[in-house]
Enzyme design. Sequence first.
Site, PDB file in Angstrom:
ATOM      1  N   LYS A 198       0.853  -1.197   0.000  1.00 59.38           N
ATOM      2  CA  LYS A 198       0.000   0.000   0.000  1.00 59.38           C
ATOM      3  C   LYS A 198       0.887   1.245   0.000  1.00 59.38           C
ATOM      4  O   LYS A 198       1.636   1.476   0.941  1.00 59.38           O
ATOM      5  CB  LYS A 198      -0.884   0.044   1.255  1.00 59.38           C
ATOM      6  CG  LYS A 198      -1.889   1.195   1.170  1.00 59.38           C
ATOM      7  CD  LYS A 198      -2.504   1.536   2.503  1.00 59.38           C
ATOM      8  CE  LYS A 198      -1.715   2.547   3.296  1.00 59.38           C
ATOM      9  NZ  LYS A 198      -1.641   3.881   2.712  1.00 59.38           N
ATOM     10  N   GLU A 272      10.632   0.543  10.061  1.00 57.94           N
ATOM     11  CA  GLU A 272      11.580   1.637   9.787  1.00 57.94           C
ATOM     12  C   GLU A 272      10.861   2.924  10.133  1.00 57.94           C
ATOM     13  O   GLU A 272       9.940   3.336   9.425  1.00 57.94           O
ATOM     14  CB  GLU A 272      11.980   1.652   8.303  1.00 57.94           C
ATOM     15  CG  GLU A 272      12.581   0.363   7.795  1.00 57.94           C
ATOM     16  CD  GLU A 272      13.952   0.077   8.362  1.00 57.94           C
ATOM     17  OE1 GLU A 272      14.550   0.993   8.967  1.00 57.94           O
ATOM     18  OE2 GLU A 272      14.414  -1.053   8.235  1.00 57.94           O
ATOM     19  N   CYS A 306      13.389  10.845   6.825  1.00 57.85           N
ATOM     20  CA  CYS A 306      13.445  10.204   8.147  1.00 57.85           C
ATOM     21  C   CYS A 306      14.782  10.445   8.814  1.00 57.85           C
ATOM     22  O   CYS A 306      14.851  10.639  10.021  1.00 57.85           O
ATOM     23  CB  CYS A 306      13.182   8.714   8.010  1.00 57.85           C
ATOM     24  SG  CYS A 306      14.207   7.945   6.741  1.00 57.85           S
ATOM     25  N   GLU A 403      10.282  14.969  16.020  1.00 61.64           N
ATOM     26  CA  GLU A 403      10.517  14.990  14.578  1.00 61.64           C
ATOM     27  C   GLU A 403       9.582  16.020  13.942  1.00 61.64           C
ATOM     28  O   GLU A 403       8.366  15.962  14.127  1.00 61.64           O
ATOM     29  CB  GLU A 403      10.227  13.602  14.009  1.00 61.64           C
ATOM     30  CG  GLU A 403      10.573  13.477  12.552  1.00 61.64           C
ATOM     31  CD  GLU A 403      10.270  12.076  11.997  1.00 61.64           C
ATOM     32  OE1 GLU A 403       9.231  11.500  12.366  1.00 61.64           O
ATOM     33  OE2 GLU A 403      11.071  11.585  11.199  1.00 61.64           O
TER      34      GLU A 403
HETATM   35  P1  NDP Z   1       2.652   7.501   8.686  1.00 57.08           P
HETATM   36  O1  NDP Z   1       3.119   6.626   9.781  1.00 57.08           O
HETATM   37  O2  NDP Z   1       1.571   8.429   8.950  1.00 57.08           O
HETATM   38  O3  NDP Z   1       2.187   6.619   7.445  1.00 57.08           O
HETATM   39  C1  NDP Z   1       2.996   5.644   6.856  1.00 57.08           C
HETATM   40  C2  NDP Z   1       2.123   4.676   6.089  1.00 57.08           C
HETATM   41  O4  NDP Z   1       1.304   3.956   7.001  1.00 57.08           O
HETATM   42  C3  NDP Z   1       1.165   5.355   5.121  1.00 57.08           C
HETATM   43  O5  NDP Z   1       1.002   4.527   3.997  1.00 57.08           O
HETATM   44  C4  NDP Z   1      -0.105   5.430   5.942  1.00 57.08           C
HETATM   45  O6  NDP Z   1      -1.260   5.554   5.178  1.00 57.08           O
HETATM   46  C5  NDP Z   1      -0.068   4.105   6.664  1.00 57.08           C
HETATM   47  N1  NDP Z   1      -0.858   4.032   7.891  1.00 57.08           N
HETATM   48  C6  NDP Z   1      -1.367   5.033   8.643  1.00 57.08           C
HETATM   49  N2  NDP Z   1      -2.036   4.531   9.715  1.00 57.08           N
HETATM   50  C7  NDP Z   1      -1.914   3.184   9.646  1.00 57.08           C
HETATM   51  C8  NDP Z   1      -2.363   2.105  10.458  1.00 57.08           C
HETATM   52  N3  NDP Z   1      -3.038   2.303  11.580  1.00 57.08           N
HETATM   53  N4  NDP Z   1      -2.052   0.853  10.094  1.00 57.08           N
HETATM   54  C9  NDP Z   1      -1.333   0.611   8.977  1.00 57.08           C
HETATM   55  N5  NDP Z   1      -0.897   1.582   8.153  1.00 57.08           N
HETATM   56  C10 NDP Z   1      -1.160   2.857   8.485  1.00 57.08           C
HETATM   57  O7  NDP Z   1       3.961   8.223   8.156  1.00 57.08           O
HETATM   58  P2  NDP Z   1       4.065   9.281   7.001  1.00 57.08           P
HETATM   59  O8  NDP Z   1       3.506   8.748   5.736  1.00 57.08           O
HETATM   60  O9  NDP Z   1       3.569  10.562   7.514  1.00 57.08           O
HETATM   61  O10 NDP Z   1       5.643   9.309   6.772  1.00 57.08           O
HETATM   62  C11 NDP Z   1       6.478  10.036   7.539  1.00 57.08           C
HETATM   63  C12 NDP Z   1       7.151   9.185   8.604  1.00 57.08           C
HETATM   64  O11 NDP Z   1       7.860   8.110   7.991  1.00 57.08           O
HETATM   65  C13 NDP Z   1       8.177   9.967   9.363  1.00 57.08           C
HETATM   66  O12 NDP Z   1       8.058   9.732  10.736  1.00 57.08           O
HETATM   67  C14 NDP Z   1       9.488   9.411   8.831  1.00 57.08           C
HETATM   68  O13 NDP Z   1      10.544   9.567   9.727  1.00 57.08           O
HETATM   69  C15 NDP Z   1       9.154   7.998   8.549  1.00 57.08           C
HETATM   70  N6  NDP Z   1      10.079   7.418   7.583  1.00 57.08           N
HETATM   71  C16 NDP Z   1      11.015   6.512   8.022  1.00 57.08           C
HETATM   72  C17 NDP Z   1      11.949   5.977   7.154  1.00 57.08           C
HETATM   73  C18 NDP Z   1      12.951   4.960   7.622  1.00 57.08           C
HETATM   74  O14 NDP Z   1      13.550   4.306   6.778  1.00 57.08           O
HETATM   75  N7  NDP Z   1      13.183   4.816   8.908  1.00 57.08           N
HETATM   76  C19 NDP Z   1      11.995   6.373   5.742  1.00 57.08           C
HETATM   77  C20 NDP Z   1      10.959   7.311   5.390  1.00 57.08           C
HETATM   78  C21 NDP Z   1      10.048   7.806   6.291  1.00 57.08           C
HETATM   79  P3  NDP Z   1      -1.720   6.999   4.609  1.00 57.08           P
HETATM   80  O15 NDP Z   1      -0.553   7.896   4.524  1.00 57.08           O
HETATM   81  O16 NDP Z   1      -2.215   6.633   3.291  1.00 57.08           O
HETATM   82  O17 NDP Z   1      -2.748   7.486   5.546  1.00 57.08           O
END
Ligand code: NDP
Length: 788
Positions: A198, A272, A306, A403
């Site tokens: 997804k 991650e 991130c 963050e």
């Molecule tokens: P989110 O945690 O909000 O979302 C990540 C993904 O999870 C999206 O596809 C989101 O859907 C989905 N999601 C949201 N709620 C749920 C749930 N309850 N169960 C399952 N899936 C869910 O993060 P962001 O998209 O805002 O991304 C930013 C974050 O990602 C930052 O904290 C960043 O640091 C981290 N990140 C970490 C990396 C790493 O390698 N450590 C690399 C890149 C980013 P939707 O967005 O469609 O609502």
Amino acid sequence: MMSPDEHNPGESLETLDWGPAVESAEEARSWIEQSGTQPAHFIGGEWSAPAAAKRFSSRCPATGEALRDVLQGSSEDVDRAVQAARTALPTWQAMGPDGRARCLYAIARNIQKESRLFAVVESLDNGKPIRETRDLDIPLVVRHFYHHAGAAQLLDETDPGAEPWGVCGQIIPWNFPLLMLAWKIAPALACGNTVVLKPAEWTSLSALLFAETCQKAGLPDGVINIVTGDGETGAAIVAHPDIDKVAFTGSTEVGRIIREATAGSGKGLTLELGGKSPYIIFEDSDIDSAVEGLVDAIWFNQGQVCCAGSRMLVQESISDEVHRKVEERMSRLRVGNPLDKAIDIGAMVEEKHRDQVAAMCERAKGEGITCIQPPIDLPKQGYWFPPTLFRDAPLSSEIASQEVFGPVLVSTTFRTPQEAVKIANHSRYGLAASIWSQDIDTALDVARKVEAGTVWVNGTNMFDASSGFGGMKESGFGREGGREGLRAYLRDVKPMTPTDGDTSATGGIVNSTSTDPALDRTAKLYIGGKQVRPDGGYCFEVQSPSGELLGLAARSNRKDVRNAVEASHRSKWGSMTGHARAQVLWFIAENLEPRSDDLAQLIDQMTGCGAAKAREEVQQSVAGWTWWASWADKHDGAVHDTPWRGLVLAVHEPFGTAGVICPQQNPLLGLVALCAPLLATGNSVIAIPSTAALAAVEMCRIIEHSDLPAGALNLLTGDAAEIGPVLAGHDDVDLLWHVSDEPLARELEAVSAGNMKVCWRPGELSDRSRRMLDRGTQVKNIWLPHGI
Ligand code: NDP
């Protein structure tokens, strides 16, 4: 200053300012329009659009315009995708390493052929500058598929007999949409898994374009399934009973929800998560390079990274000079149309996110923290935020500790390397760090001491498929890329249950009603290198299978757990060399062996396993200590071969404090087989032994005289169901190995989400493979670019 949108060529000639160099969006827009006529999921090799499906718009952040509609995936859609992935598994696995390698190679080639289309679609949908999508995101995506084509080809050689998990559910964020997809899909396919992925709600388009690429590359139907949607769709993937492994990249908050949702399910899990990475500049650094690196560290991708170097730590003596140069550089950053090749900072991904970043900055200003923002005219339409610096932000302030995920830097100063390390580690996160110093001693010493999965020395934001990337602490667990990233897609051992083993079951806790003077022993715990009475003042009876009282064992409570954690943190074990640790573990074996007869007798009495099996258990325990002693100085890391000029040192580090819940059976071997590998890798251990605890207590009496430093091994006898969750929930325990039945496993793994500690359920007590050492260590990748 003029916005790049309002360009006047005549004026450019006079000012020698950049003119616009805008990439054409024609092809990308035509693909978006054509693919958007009938939005659909990609399931089982077909485009699938249920009639009743809800839709939402994917917007262009640079203008706010709706690009096209995307479907909101329902749990039925997820179910169909999981079924398609399950159906595809036998075909995909039958293709073998060579067949899978060819498919991955074809995917790499096909992305390369359409690389500019991918880059433009990504920039339109996400708002990131084309310079970044064209020169970084897409080349890294291609490199990832190439590298993993090779990994697939060599799998039988590198991991003989290993099995894939099966169907993997993968959930990715919006900041590097296609790159995060590649990081997840390439290793999964290389190992023979199939995938339901997804993308993030705000940035689905490149994943849909990728699905077309898979069709062109001839990937069998159902191997890759893309279901678009929001967090609810993600939750449906996580909850689906036929998903074998969940791989998530996103925020720590959602990561925690997923950890809780998968607790006790036996699903594989890698997380991650977020970061607040330190960017440390020492007085002996090349300051101009450090400032230029900083631009990349925090303003790359609008700071929506991130591992963004969002905390600048500057040595006091050069603070004024560095701040002056940073401010000067900030004032020359160009914010504007992401498709303009001369742009430094593009658009923020969404209005809502931009507003959250802005609100956080307003709160920091309200706290009186000095805010520096250059006078840059932002474009009128779309979602923008200027490069921002908060100077000398208190460490505990929200802006310095949380963050932001935007182009917002906080700065603070330090005096000594020790202080720099202390401030760097003053964070719940541990994703990455940059260290700038021309002094190799300072750079490498600090690199070893900062708590981060990736450390760049005199550099930043370097990534490669051959080198793992991932976090420590609340930045999650697991790595993407490298050998450890690949192995995360190979099935784990079948977990032991508490009563697996050679011998018949022993009873649970029986509260003591009397003491038996004949035994003349005080029941004690072993904490901080000493025998100590249990805080609660209770004991329990250890009985033979026929109910005969054999002795008493101390009953630990939550205070004892806390004391053990404190003792383990004070232990010097983790700082000893592998050679020194080996000597101690050998010495334990040496001191255990002469006690073989009485320990065998005790084991036989407690379990009724018979003299021969009991003797065998003691022999195996002696052999366990010598085996893991032998490994203590040999579990080396690696040097990775990346396309960058320099070295990448993959260093193995202990987690810190490990909790161990031993099996009920094999009361001595159950302790040794799990604790010895953890000790060999430099972890301090807090173990809850079998309730047939007398052998473990005796083992600790032997250890007490074997030179093991205080706190390295702590023994908490008692009821695992009672104190196990306390240990699992303790925020200063970094790792948990547990042998538990399903209800307890669910509870332990759910409470472990507090500090996102790694949980693992070991397979067999006879397992003496390197896997045990891998499970006791985390890999820190130290990047050392060089050149003269
Ligand atoms: P989110 O945690 O909000 O979302 C990540 C993904 O999870 C999206 O596809 C989101 O859907 C989905 N999601 C949201 N709620 C749920 C749930 N309850 N169960 C399952 N899936 C869910 O993060 P962001 O998209 O805002 O991304 C930013 C974050 O990602 C930052 O904290 C960043 O640091 C981290 N990140 C970490 C990396 C790493 O390698 N450590 C690399 C890149 C980013 P939707 O967005 O469609 O609502």
